[in-house]
Design an enzyme around this catalytic site. Structure first.
Site, PDB file in Angstrom:
ATOM      1  N   HIS A  80       0.845  -1.303  -0.072  1.00  0.00           N
ATOM      2  CA  HIS A  80      -0.211  -0.063   0.174  1.00  0.00           C
ATOM      3  C   HIS A  80       0.852   1.301   0.069  1.00  0.00           C
ATOM      4  O   HIS A  80       0.382   2.164  -0.257  1.00  0.00           O
ATOM      5  CB  HIS A  80      -1.031  -0.282   1.182  1.00  0.00           C
ATOM      6  N   ASP A 136      -0.669  -7.366   1.753  1.00  0.00           N
ATOM      7  CA  ASP A 136      -0.168  -5.955   1.761  1.00  0.00           C
ATOM      8  C   ASP A 136       1.328  -6.266   1.813  1.00  0.00           C
ATOM      9  O   ASP A 136       1.805  -6.120   2.640  1.00  0.00           O
ATOM     10  CB  ASP A 136      -0.880  -5.277   2.743  1.00  0.00           C
ATOM     11  N   GLY A 234       4.962  -0.767   6.419  1.00  0.00           N
ATOM     12  CA  GLY A 234       6.069  -1.355   5.461  1.00  0.00           C
ATOM     13  C   GLY A 234       7.274  -1.724   6.495  1.00  0.00           C
ATOM     14  O   GLY A 234       8.154  -2.766   6.327  1.00  0.00           O
TER      15      GLY A 234
HETATM   16  N1  ARG Z   1      -1.323   2.421   7.004  1.00  0.00           N
HETATM   17  C1  ARG Z   1      -0.320   2.965   8.161  1.00  0.00           C
HETATM   18  C2  ARG Z   1       0.918   3.642   7.069  1.00  0.00           C
HETATM   19  O1  ARG Z   1       0.602   3.778   6.079  1.00  0.00           O
HETATM   20  C3  ARG Z   1       0.080   2.003   9.088  1.00  0.00           C
HETATM   21  C4  ARG Z   1      -0.908   1.901  10.107  1.00  0.00           C
HETATM   22  C5  ARG Z   1      -0.565   1.033  11.134  1.00  0.00           C
HETATM   23  N2  ARG Z   1      -1.691   1.268  11.997  1.00  0.00           N
HETATM   24  C6  ARG Z   1      -1.960   0.962  13.242  1.00  0.00           C
HETATM   25  N3  ARG Z   1      -2.951   1.320  13.840  1.00  0.00           N
HETATM   26  N4  ARG Z   1      -1.110  -0.065  13.715  1.00  0.00           N
HETATM   27  O2  ARG Z   1       1.801   3.815   7.566  1.00  0.00           O
END
Ligand code: ARG
Length: 341
Positions: A80, A136, A234
């Site tokens: 993503h 992902d 990531g």
């Molecule tokens: N999707 C997020 C990013 O792009 C990471 C999210 C992790 N979130 C969490 N509540 N642990 O960096």
């Protein structure tokens, strides 16, 4: 206490002469304090496989996502990161837009081992879905390998067949937001201790209510408070082996509902689940037409690196040094045994 313990190099992960000593943290002090949201500043070199994946044209450091070195030229990260970055919102698969920084703790101040690389190839999982966030996972091939050192080391990816074994303490790390309500990334790498959470509980109605895929892991705390957040994606979920002084790269930070909320821990892509996919993408697949390499031949760099790359430091911790260390240890044990008699 019996001193008959034999120490062998055989048990080292990936000990096929190719990747001896992955998952080592030569710079880490013995304890990692638990304070990412709710984390603490990491010491330089504390997580030597973490890299910052940056928008080469972005403002400031341009940090977008984390990643983990699994060979000197391959970084494991989240799909993503390349699909719906905050700005601009279009898919960004053009390799020239990206840069990868290894051996760094403070993004605004590069250290002696900091190495910047361009991206040669970007491989997103074909089944990645931005709707369900399934699959992902992505691989980034660097334009040339990094050199290993005390602050740059490879992560160990757990092989597929073994159950998640022998794990003790788990940690997340990243330059993501330290405040669930504010955007922006941290300048100094943050780390926090997290617990692996039972997937069934994590998927239950008052938690993630079915949104967790079988290739996901949940980690954090039931009551919230400590979690990864935007910008940590990531990056590694690293767990210590129970039996040895090394860590496994168990998960890749993927998503969460908000950050650090109760019953909504961080969701991670299980690396173990994608072991075969990873090998195949790096051209190390076992199902090729060539005779299958031994099971343990995992993440060595492709066997025919260009001549100028061959001169780079080999990444795995020098086998010779390890052997020296072990023979010293053996000697010491012998002496102790002698004095015991
Ligand atoms: N999707 C997020 C990013 O792009 C990471 C999210 C992790 N979130 C969490 N509540 N642990 O960096």
């Amino acid at each position: 206490m019996g001193l008959s313990t034999t120490i062998s190099l055989e048990e080292w992960p990936g000990d096929d002469g190719l990747k001896v000593g992955c998952g080592l943290r030569p710079m880490a002090t013995t304890s990692s304090k638990s304070r990412v949201v709710g984390g603490t500043d990491a010491q330089p070199g504390a997580w030597p496989w973490i890299v910052s994946i940056q928008d080469a044209r972005g403002r400031g450091s341009g940090h977008i996502c984390g990643g983990s070195l699994i060979t000197p030229e391959w970084v494991l990260t989240a799909a993503h990161c390349f699909v719906k970055s905050r700005a601009p919102p279009a898919p960004r698969r053009d390799v020239s837009e990206w840069r990868v920084v290894a051996g760094v703790t403070q993004l605004s101040r590069h250290g002696p081992e900091t190495q910047q690389r361009q991206v040669r190839r970007l491989v997103l999982h074909r089944d990645y879905s931005s709707v369900t966030e399934s699959h992902d996972v992505a691989l980034v091939q660097l334009d040339r390998p990094v050199r290993c050192g005390p602050r740059v080391q490879l992560a160990c990816v757990p092989p597929a067949p073994a159950a998640l074994p022998r794990l003790s303490h788990c940690y997340v790390s990243g330059w993501g937001s330290t405040d669930a309500r504010a955007a922006g990334s941290a300048d100094v790498l943050q780390e926090a201790k997290v617990q692996l959470i039972d997937p069934q509980l994590c998927n239950s109605s008052r938690w993630y209510a079915g949104a967790i895929h079988e290739h996901n892991l949940c980690a954090g705390y039931p009551q919230g408070g400590i979690d990864t957040c935007q910008g940590d994606s990531g990056g590694p979920l690293s767990c210590q082996d129970r039996t040895g002084p090394y860590f496994w790269l168990v998960g890749v930070t993927s998503w969460g509902k908000g950050c650090a909320r109760a019953r909504h821990p961080g969701v991670y892509t299980s690396t173990q689940h994608f072991y075969d996919w990873i090998l195949a993408q790096m051209g190390l697949s076992t199902e090729a037409t060539t005779p299958p390499p031994p099971q343990t031949a995992s993440f060595s760099p492709p066997s025919q690196p260009p001549a100028e790359q061959a001169s780079a430091e080999p990444c795995p911790f020098p086998r010779k040094k390890l052997q020296e260390f072990f023979s010293l240890l053996q000697e010491l044990l012998q002496k102790l045994r002698g004095s015991e008699a």
